[in-house]
Design a protein around this motif. Structure first.
Motif, short mmCIF file in Angstrom:
data_model
loop_
_atom_site.label_atom_id
_atom_site.label_comp_id
_atom_site.label_asym_id
_atom_site.label_seq_id
_atom_site.Cartn_x
_atom_site.Cartn_y
_atom_site.Cartn_z
N GLY A 1 0.78 -1.23 0.00
CA GLY A 1 0.00 0.00 0.00
C GLY A 1 0.81 1.27 0.00
N SER A 2 2.08 1.21 0.39
CA SER A 2 2.94 2.40 0.34
C SER A 2 3.39 2.64 -1.10
N SER A 3 3.74 3.89 -1.40
CA SER A 3 4.18 4.23 -2.76
C SER A 3 5.23 5.32 -2.70
N LEU A 4 6.06 5.40 -3.74
CA LEU A 4 7.05 6.46 -3.81
C LEU A 4 7.45 6.72 -5.25
N PHE B 1 6.76 10.47 -1.31
CA PHE B 1 6.41 9.20 -0.68
C PHE B 1 5.06 9.27 0.03
N ASP B 2 4.45 8.11 0.13
CA ASP B 2 3.23 7.92 0.91
C ASP B 2 3.40 6.60 1.66
N ALA B 3 3.78 6.70 2.92
CA ALA B 3 4.08 5.52 3.74
C ALA B 3 2.86 5.21 4.62
N VAL B 4 2.17 4.12 4.30
CA VAL B 4 0.95 3.76 5.02
C VAL B 4 1.26 2.69 6.06
N SER B 5 0.35 2.53 7.00
CA SER B 5 0.51 1.52 8.04
C SER B 5 0.64 0.13 7.42
N GLY B 6 1.66 -0.60 7.81
CA GLY B 6 1.90 -1.93 7.27
C GLY B 6 2.66 -1.95 5.97
N GLY B 7 2.91 -0.77 5.38
CA GLY B 7 3.64 -0.70 4.12
C GLY B 7 5.13 -0.56 4.32
N TYR B 8 5.85 -0.59 3.22
CA TYR B 8 7.30 -0.43 3.27
C TYR B 8 7.79 0.23 1.99
N LEU C 1 9.35 6.23 7.30
CA LEU C 1 8.57 5.22 8.02
C LEU C 1 7.10 5.63 8.16
N PRO C 2 6.20 4.65 8.18
CA PRO C 2 4.77 4.93 8.34
C PRO C 2 4.47 5.51 9.73
N VAL C 3 3.40 6.28 9.83
CA VAL C 3 2.51 6.72 8.74
C VAL C 3 2.95 8.14 8.38
#
Length: 203
Positions: A48-51, A71-78, A184-186
């Motif tokens: 779910g994360s993106s960059l 970047f968009d760092a979501v919970s559980g993403g990397y 790092l999320p979030v």
């Protein structure tokens, strides 16, 4: 009086030079910034994360450009933005080969980061000669350029993930083969990185 002033100036500059930190330029992000198998940067994201990783000539600390990370760092993403040797992309080499560095004399890794005081935590990982990943965490707590100094003694083995090939011996085995950044999320935003250097121990 003039002689006294000249002696004072000489002593000031002599002592300053004697105690100045010695640094080795490891990476400067000049030239083409690209991803993929033939890329100059090994980057990716998941869960779910993106960059987006590009070169930027408008905001730079030195040279012609910096590396820009949206970047968009979501919970559980990397995510990861890596440079060095033994990576999936083929053209990610530093300016200096790991084998040509006297790692016994290296005290820290430093880099310049342009942030927005977003309070985002940013991990800096290094991969050692046994493929074990070591982590240092800093924070985006300034608007503008900030030098981040990461003492090698403050890196710790990653407990959340290690490559299958990692020896997991808990020892920082030299030479270091690569480094990577990970917001790092979030969190969501833009960061710029420039001039990765090795800070040498004072003689």
């Amino acid at each position: 009086m003039k002689r006294f002033v000249l002696i004072a100036v000489f002593l000031f500059f002599g002592l300053s030079c004697g105690w100045a930190e010695s640094k080795v330029l490891l990476d400067d992000f000049e030239g083409l910034i690209s991803g993929g198998p033939q890329g100059t940067v090994d980057f990716g994201s998941g869960n779910g994360s993106s960059l987006e990783v590009t070169g930027d000539t408008s905001i730079k600390h030195s040279g012609q450009q910096s590396i820009k990370v949206n970047f968009d760092a979501v919970s559980g993403g990397y995510m990861y933005i890596a440079r060095g040797f033994g990576l999936d992309a083929e053209n990610t080499a530093w300016l200096v080969k790991p084998e040509d560095i006297n790692w016994a004399k290296v005290a820290a890794i430093s880099f310049w980061m342009y942030g927005s005081n977003s309070q985002t935590n940013i991990a800096i990982d290094i991969k050692d000669n046994g493929n074990e990943m070591w982590r240092f965490i800093t924070i985006d707590d300034k608007t503008g350029w900030k030098e981040v100094v990461c003492p090698l003694v403050e890196f710790f083995p990653r407990g959340d993930w290690q490559p299958d090939s990692a020896d997991r011996n808990g020892e920082l085995d030299f030479p270091i083969r690569s480094y990577q950044f990970e917001p790092l999320p979030v969190a969501k935003g833009t960061l710029y990185f420039d001039q990765v250097m090795l800070v040498m121990k004072k003689e």
